[in-house]
Design an enzyme around this catalytic site. Structure first.
Site, PDB file in Angstrom:
ATOM      1  N   PRO A 124       0.829  -1.215   0.000  1.00  0.00           N
ATOM      2  CA  PRO A 124       0.000   0.000   0.000  1.00  0.00           C
ATOM      3  C   PRO A 124       0.860   1.260   0.000  1.00  0.00           C
ATOM      4  O   PRO A 124       0.531   2.236  -0.680  1.00  0.00           O
ATOM      5  CB  PRO A 124      -0.813  -0.139   1.293  1.00  0.00           C
ATOM      6  CG  PRO A 124      -0.871  -1.617   1.539  1.00  0.00           C
ATOM      7  CD  PRO A 124       0.454  -2.159   1.070  1.00  0.00           C
ATOM      8  N   TYR A 125       1.967   1.248   0.743  1.00  0.00           N
ATOM      9  CA  TYR A 125       2.867   2.408   0.737  1.00  0.00           C
ATOM     10  C   TYR A 125       3.338   2.712  -0.685  1.00  0.00           C
ATOM     11  O   TYR A 125       3.263   3.861  -1.149  1.00  0.00           O
ATOM     12  CB  TYR A 125       4.072   2.128   1.647  1.00  0.00           C
ATOM     13  CG  TYR A 125       5.214   3.103   1.463  1.00  0.00           C
ATOM     14  CD1 TYR A 125       5.132   4.407   1.943  1.00  0.00           C
ATOM     15  CD2 TYR A 125       6.382   2.720   0.790  1.00  0.00           C
ATOM     16  CE1 TYR A 125       6.184   5.301   1.762  1.00  0.00           C
ATOM     17  CE2 TYR A 125       7.425   3.602   0.604  1.00  0.00           C
ATOM     18  CZ  TYR A 125       7.329   4.892   1.090  1.00  0.00           C
ATOM     19  OH  TYR A 125       8.369   5.775   0.906  1.00  0.00           O
ATOM     20  N   GLY A 126       3.823   1.674  -1.383  1.00  0.00           N
ATOM     21  CA  GLY A 126       4.323   1.877  -2.745  1.00  0.00           C
ATOM     22  C   GLY A 126       3.232   2.421  -3.660  1.00  0.00           C
ATOM     23  O   GLY A 126       3.490   3.273  -4.518  1.00  0.00           O
TER      24      GLY A 126
END
Ligand code: NAD
Ligand code: UGA
Length: 315
Positions: free
Chosen positions: A147-149
């Site tokens: 999700p961060y990416g």
């Protein structure tokens, strides 16, 4: 020249601010962490706060009026984000979206309104994710594995879309940093934890079998590339910023024991979701556009981070 650095109380932001001040720029730093209330922010900002050219505004980029802050800045270095791959699967996902995507939308829109000439955006190697083919080139497909990416890719695309508009006044350089390390590295990151394990004897957890490879990048080299990105001729570019020589976590642990002269106790732990097996930057574009050639090898960089850690503890 007047510059703005968002995320200035963070690891990278504080180094970028100090480097800009050392070159005679004035820096308006924005961060929601206050050095009066947050020990990490206080430690990170200690150097910048001593300089007359520095002004700190403690504010959340999602709530504060941005135009008065950005007005007349020649370059805006937008480095604020909620970072970290592993925690992005958890309940803080909304915070990732808010700081990484929605706040970036506010920053890039405000830059357009006040006609900021250059926006430098902190993107990430995590936009590549599990894409095939290494080393990763900027025109490779992106397939974020976390999700961060995903939030960093969304923000990068948003900045570049603004810069590609026919009447755009703000050009954008998005820097895809590869796992940064060095003095003041975030405490959740591997090298911080490895050096702390050497210092305290408390084991560091190795996620998976330790064969993951990272293109660890010394923060001083990343800062040089970041300042260069503020000035080069470009309209809308994404550029890798890597360290140039990847190692596996096992190799990192051996090197850390050598550099510190101490054993590094480890505990084996389960693999983490979204942890890509290998990161490795193709640096041709960074060299051609930014003159980025990493100067600090891992042994030297580790020694500097170790020196900084031990000095902080003893003094
Ligand atoms: P950091 O957490 O040390 O610094 C980020 C700063 O942004 C923090 O001080 C935080 O308070 C601030 N911030 C977050 N949301 C904010 C908001 N809504 N309003 C105001 N301030 C806000 O992180 P870092 O490691 O220095 O990373 C800096 C940037 O570089 C981030 O954009 C990160 O995604 C990117 N990046 C970092 C690495 C790395 O290895 N450290 C690698 C690739 C990309
Ligand atoms: C780092 C940053 O945390 C992200 O903000 C950044 O965007 C990303 O780099 C990037 O390059 O884009 P990561 O590579 O996961 O992410 O960096 P570390 O947290 O230092 O982890 C490096 C490796 O060590 C990973 O394989 C991780 O699983 C492993 N690790 C980390 C451990 O085995 N144990 C730990 O306690 C911490």
């Amino acid at each position: 020249m007047r510059t703005v650095v968002t995320g200035v109380a963070g690891f990278l932001g504080s180094h970028v601010a100090e480097a800009l001040l050392a070159r005679g720029h004035t820096v308006l730093g924005v961060d929601r962490r206050s050095p009066d209330l947050d020990e990490t922010a206080a430690r990170n900002l200690a150097g910048a706060l001593e300089r007359p050219g520095f002004r700190l505004v403690v504010a959340d980029l999602n709530h504060t009026p941005l135009e008065p802050l950005l007005d007349e800045a020649v370059t805006v270095y937008h480095l604020a984000a909620v970072p970290g791959v592993r925690a992005s699967w958890g309940p803080r996902f909304g915070a990732y979206v808010a700081s990484n995507v929605l706040a970036t939308r506010r920053v890039v829109a405000a830059c357009a309104r006040v006609r900021t000439p250059r926006l430098v955006f902190a993107s990430s190697s995590s936009v590549y994710g599990t894409t095939t083919g290494l080393p990763s080139r900027e025109d490779d497909p992106t397939l974020p594995a976390s999700p961060y990416g995903m939030t960093k890719l969304a923000a990068e695309r948003l900045c570049l879309a603004h810069a590609r508009e026919a009447d755009a006044r703000t050009s954008v350089v998005a820097l895809r940093y590869f796992t940064l390390y060095g003095p003041r590295q975030r405490p959740d990151m591997m090298i911080s934890r490895v050096l702390r394990a050497a210092l305290t004897g408390e084991p560091v957890r190795v996620y998976g079998d330790g064969t993951q490879r990272r293109d660890f990048t010394y923060v001083g080299d990343a800062v040089a590339a970041t300042l260069a990105a503020g000035a080069v001729a470009a309209r809308a570019e994404a550029v890798n910023v890597g360290g140039g020589a990847g190692v596996s976590l096992r190799e990192l642990l051996d090197l850390a024991a050598e550099v510190t002269g101490r054993p590094v106790p480890v505990i084996d732990d389960v693999p983490q979701r979204g942890d890509v097996a290998v990161t490795c930057a193709d640096l041709a574009k960074a060299r051609d556009l930014l003159g980025h050639v990493p100067a600090t090898g891992l042994a030297e960089g580790l020694a500097r981070q170790w020196e900084h850690l031990t000095a902080a503890v003893t003094g």
